[in-house]
Design a protein around this motif. Structure first.
Motif, PDB file in Angstrom:
ATOM      1  N   ARG A 105       9.467  -0.970   3.891  1.00  0.00           N
ATOM      2  CA  ARG A 105       9.463  -1.034   5.341  1.00  0.00           C
ATOM      3  C   ARG A 105       8.742   0.181   5.936  1.00  0.00           C
ATOM      4  N   THR A 106       8.455   0.087   7.230  1.00  0.00           N
ATOM      5  CA  THR A 106       7.817   1.201   7.925  1.00  0.00           C
ATOM      6  C   THR A 106       8.649   2.466   7.804  1.00  0.00           C
ATOM      7  N   SER A 107       9.964   2.321   7.879  1.00  0.00           N
ATOM      8  CA  SER A 107      10.845   3.487   7.765  1.00  0.00           C
ATOM      9  C   SER A 107      10.718   4.154   6.400  1.00  0.00           C
ATOM     10  N   ASP A 108      10.457   3.372   5.347  1.00  0.00           N
ATOM     11  CA  ASP A 108      10.260   3.953   4.018  1.00  0.00           C
ATOM     12  C   ASP A 108       8.993   4.811   3.979  1.00  0.00           C
ATOM     13  N   ILE A 109       7.933   4.297   4.614  1.00  0.00           N
ATOM     14  CA  ILE A 109       6.676   5.052   4.658  1.00  0.00           C
ATOM     15  C   ILE A 109       6.857   6.314   5.495  1.00  0.00           C
ATOM     16  N   GLN A 110       7.594   6.197   6.600  1.00  0.00           N
ATOM     17  CA  GLN A 110       7.835   7.372   7.440  1.00  0.00           C
ATOM     18  C   GLN A 110       8.609   8.435   6.667  1.00  0.00           C
ATOM     19  N   ASP A 111       9.605   8.007   5.885  1.00  0.00           N
ATOM     20  CA  ASP A 111      10.359   8.958   5.062  1.00  0.00           C
ATOM     21  C   ASP A 111       9.433   9.684   4.086  1.00  0.00           C
ATOM     22  N   LEU A 112       8.484   8.939   3.516  1.00  0.00           N
ATOM     23  CA  LEU A 112       7.560   9.535   2.554  1.00  0.00           C
ATOM     24  C   LEU A 112       6.653  10.551   3.248  1.00  0.00           C
ATOM     25  N   VAL A 113       6.138  10.192   4.427  1.00  0.00           N
ATOM     26  CA  VAL A 113       5.299  11.124   5.192  1.00  0.00           C
ATOM     27  C   VAL A 113       6.089  12.385   5.534  1.00  0.00           C
ATOM     28  N   ASN A 114       7.338  12.220   5.941  1.00  0.00           N
ATOM     29  CA  ASN A 114       8.170  13.380   6.275  1.00  0.00           C
ATOM     30  C   ASN A 114       8.400  14.278   5.062  1.00  0.00           C
ATOM     31  N   ALA A 135      -4.927   1.232   2.651  1.00  0.00           N
ATOM     32  CA  ALA A 135      -5.856   0.359   1.924  1.00  0.00           C
ATOM     33  C   ALA A 135      -5.116  -0.557   0.955  1.00  0.00           C
ATOM     34  N   VAL A 136      -4.092  -0.019   0.286  1.00  0.00           N
ATOM     35  CA  VAL A 136      -3.319  -0.822  -0.668  1.00  0.00           C
ATOM     36  C   VAL A 136      -2.600  -1.960   0.064  1.00  0.00           C
ATOM     37  N   PHE A 137      -1.942  -1.654   1.175  1.00  0.00           N
ATOM     38  CA  PHE A 137      -1.202  -2.683   1.901  1.00  0.00           C
ATOM     39  C   PHE A 137      -2.134  -3.645   2.638  1.00  0.00           C
ATOM     40  N   THR A 138      -3.308  -3.179   3.030  1.00  0.00           N
ATOM     41  CA  THR A 138      -4.290  -4.090   3.627  1.00  0.00           C
ATOM     42  C   THR A 138      -4.719  -5.139   2.612  1.00  0.00           C
ATOM     43  N   LEU A 139      -4.845  -4.735   1.356  1.00  0.00           N
ATOM     44  CA  LEU A 139      -5.154  -5.697   0.301  1.00  0.00           C
ATOM     45  C   LEU A 139      -4.062  -6.758   0.220  1.00  0.00           C
ATOM     46  N   ALA A 140      -2.795  -6.348   0.332  1.00  0.00           N
ATOM     47  CA  ALA A 140      -1.685  -7.303   0.282  1.00  0.00           C
ATOM     48  C   ALA A 140      -1.765  -8.285   1.440  1.00  0.00           C
ATOM     49  N   VAL A 141      -2.109  -7.795   2.625  1.00  0.00           N
ATOM     50  CA  VAL A 141      -2.236  -8.673   3.789  1.00  0.00           C
ATOM     51  C   VAL A 141      -3.402  -9.638   3.604  1.00  0.00           C
ATOM     52  N   ASN A 142      -4.538  -9.112   3.126  1.00  0.00           N
ATOM     53  CA  ASN A 142      -5.718  -9.964   2.932  1.00  0.00           C
ATOM     54  C   ASN A 142      -5.501 -11.018   1.856  1.00  0.00           C
ATOM     55  N   ASP A 143      -4.638 -10.708   0.888  1.00  0.00           N
ATOM     56  CA  ASP A 143      -4.324 -11.670  -0.180  1.00  0.00           C
ATOM     57  C   ASP A 143      -3.144 -12.569   0.178  1.00  0.00           C
ATOM     58  N   ASP A 144      -2.712 -12.501   1.440  1.00  0.00           N
ATOM     59  CA  ASP A 144      -1.597 -13.325   1.924  1.00  0.00           C
ATOM     60  C   ASP A 144      -0.294 -13.040   1.193  1.00  0.00           C
ATOM     61  N   LEU A 145      -0.129 -11.817   0.730  1.00  0.00           N
ATOM     62  CA  LEU A 145       1.120 -11.433   0.077  1.00  0.00           C
ATOM     63  C   LEU A 145       2.116 -10.867   1.101  1.00  0.00           C
ATOM     64  N   LEU A 146       1.573 -10.310   2.178  1.00  0.00           N
ATOM     65  CA  LEU A 146       2.387  -9.799   3.275  1.00  0.00           C
ATOM     66  C   LEU A 146       1.800 -10.295   4.592  1.00  0.00           C
ATOM     67  N   ASN A 147       2.656 -10.401   5.576  1.00  0.00           N
ATOM     68  CA  ASN A 147       2.188 -10.842   6.890  1.00  0.00           C
ATOM     69  C   ASN A 147       1.673  -9.682   7.720  1.00  0.00           C
ATOM     70  N   ARG A 148       2.214  -8.495   7.480  1.00  0.00           N
ATOM     71  CA  ARG A 148       1.767  -7.309   8.190  1.00  0.00           C
ATOM     72  C   ARG A 148       1.971  -6.090   7.298  1.00  0.00           C
ATOM     73  N   THR A 149       1.235  -5.029   7.586  1.00  0.00           N
ATOM     74  CA  THR A 149       1.336  -3.810   6.778  1.00  0.00           C
ATOM     75  C   THR A 149       2.436  -2.903   7.316  1.00  0.00           C
ATOM     76  N   PRO A 150       3.239  -2.315   6.443  1.00  0.00           N
ATOM     77  CA  PRO A 150       4.296  -1.404   6.901  1.00  0.00           C
ATOM     78  C   PRO A 150       3.756  -0.056   7.361  1.00  0.00           C
ATOM     79  N   ILE A 151       2.460   0.145   7.264  1.00  0.00           N
ATOM     80  CA  ILE A 151       1.876   1.412   7.713  1.00  0.00           C
ATOM     81  C   ILE A 151       1.877   1.491   9.240  1.00  0.00           C
ATOM     82  N   ARG A 152       1.847   0.340   9.895  1.00  0.00           N
ATOM     83  CA  ARG A 152       1.796   0.328  11.359  1.00  0.00           C
ATOM     84  C   ARG A 152       3.021   1.026  11.945  1.00  0.00           C
ATOM     85  N   GLY A 153       2.774   1.912  12.896  1.00  0.00           N
ATOM     86  CA  GLY A 153       3.874   2.582  13.574  1.00  0.00           C
ATOM     87  C   GLY A 153       4.330   3.868  12.922  1.00  0.00           C
TER      88      GLY A 153
END
Length: 333
Positions: A105-114, A135-153
């Motif tokens: 989730r986005t919160s997981d990425i935020q924890d990592l950045v912190n 770039a990694v999560f954009t690949l997941a979105v482009n491959d229809d593995l995710l609907n949106r990237t958790p990097i947003r926000g």
């Protein structure tokens, strides 16, 4: 699309057979026809709306996805590929590696950045790490593995843009006087041409014509340090591929260096500027053994090698050279 009844030892199953937007067949099995029909309707609706994702994709681990992304970077420079691999291995996989991508989730990425902020990583370094994650999560979105990237926000640390420093004529003279004599000519050329370090390091003797009526220096390649050694590549862009016209002081500086190292035009394929042991200059050794002692002796602590590029550009503008010519001289697009 089809819903097919199938008898098993434990009862009846209803198989839904569909195709991805790319045409690949997939199926899901349900206990009742109602469940199967609901799933089929939801999948068709999502595909029509452009929001369809592969329901199996969320089980792929971040490590698998990152490995897939790294394998796609064959066209990148070796230095960039090695940097990306290092970021993935040292900064991403220890925390996210075994996590299914659908659970991040986005919160997981935020924890990592912190965590990176608390560890003292610079904003520029954290921005590079985020770019790899994105770039990694954009690949997941482009491959229809995710609907949106958790990097947003994700909130990033604020970075202060570095404006660099321009040396005065007096500071330039002080720096040249402080640098080791066997590297003074290389530093003078950086200071007066605005070349990138990789371009200076990548120069061969064959790239210089000192005997013609209009002496020139041709920049065709760059030298980049990687974990596998020095890699010689084409310049970073078409604009970087350029010819510089040399003045008398630059010609004398290059000629002096060739005389001091006992080389001539017959040694055309040798590096133009070399270390005391005759090897091509490397940034790490030059910065530690030559640059740092010189700026400290000259009272210019904190000065970057890249600041010489800005100094050269500023001097050209002050001399009345137009912006377009300066841009081309520096190899900018």
């Amino acid at each position: 699309m089809a819903i097919i009844q199938r008898k098993t030892k434990t009862g009846v199953r209803w198989d839904v057979k569909l195709r991805t937007p790319g045409g690949k067949q997939y199926s899901r099995s349900f206990r009742t026809k109602r469940e199967a029909s609901a799933f089929e309707a939801a999948e068709v609706s999502a595909r029509n709306k452009g929001t369809w994702i592969d329901s199996r994709g969320g089980d792929i681990t971040f490590a698998d996805l990152a490995t897939r992304w790294l394998a796609m970077g064959t066209s990148k420079r070796t230095k960039t590929r090695v940097r990306d691999e290092g970021i993935v291995q040292r900064h991403l996989l220890p925390t996210l590696g075994e996590r299914p991508i659908g659970t991040i989730r986005t919160s997981d990425i935020q924890d990592l950045v912190n965590q990176w902020i608390d560890a003292g990583l610079s904003p520029a370094t954290i921005t590079r790490h985020r770019a790899v994650l994105s770039a990694v999560f954009t690949l997941a979105v482009n491959d229809d593995l995710l609907n949106r990237t958790p990097i947003r926000g994700v909130r990033m640390p604020r970075s202060q843009p570095s404006s660099g420093r321009v040396l005065t004529s007096e500071e330039s003279a002080r720096l040249l006087a402080a640098v080791r004599s066997d590297h003074r000519d290389a530093l003078f050329l950086l200071m007066t041409t605005g070349m990138r370090w990789s371009e200076l390091s990548g120069l061969d003797i064959r790239h210089v014509d000192l005997m013609s009526r209009t002496p020139t220096l041709n920049i065709h390649q760059g030298a980049h340090e990687t974990t596998h050694g020095i890699e010689i590549t084409d310049t970073k862009s078409n604009a970087s591929h350029r010819t510089l016209y040399l003045g008398p002081e630059q010609v004398e500086s290059i000629s002096r260096h060739l005389r001091d190292t006992s080389r001539t035009a017959a040694d055309a394929d040798q590096p133009l500027f070399v270390s005391p042991n005759g090897k091509r200059l490397t940034y790490r050794n030059f910065h530690a053994r030559v640059w740092t002692p010189a700026i400290e002796d000259a009272g210019l602590t904190g000065l970057r090698i890249h600041d010489l590029r800005k100094t050269a550009a500023t001097r050209l503008l002050q001399a009345g050279v137009d912006h377009k010519t300066v841009t081309a001289y520096l190899g900018h697009e």
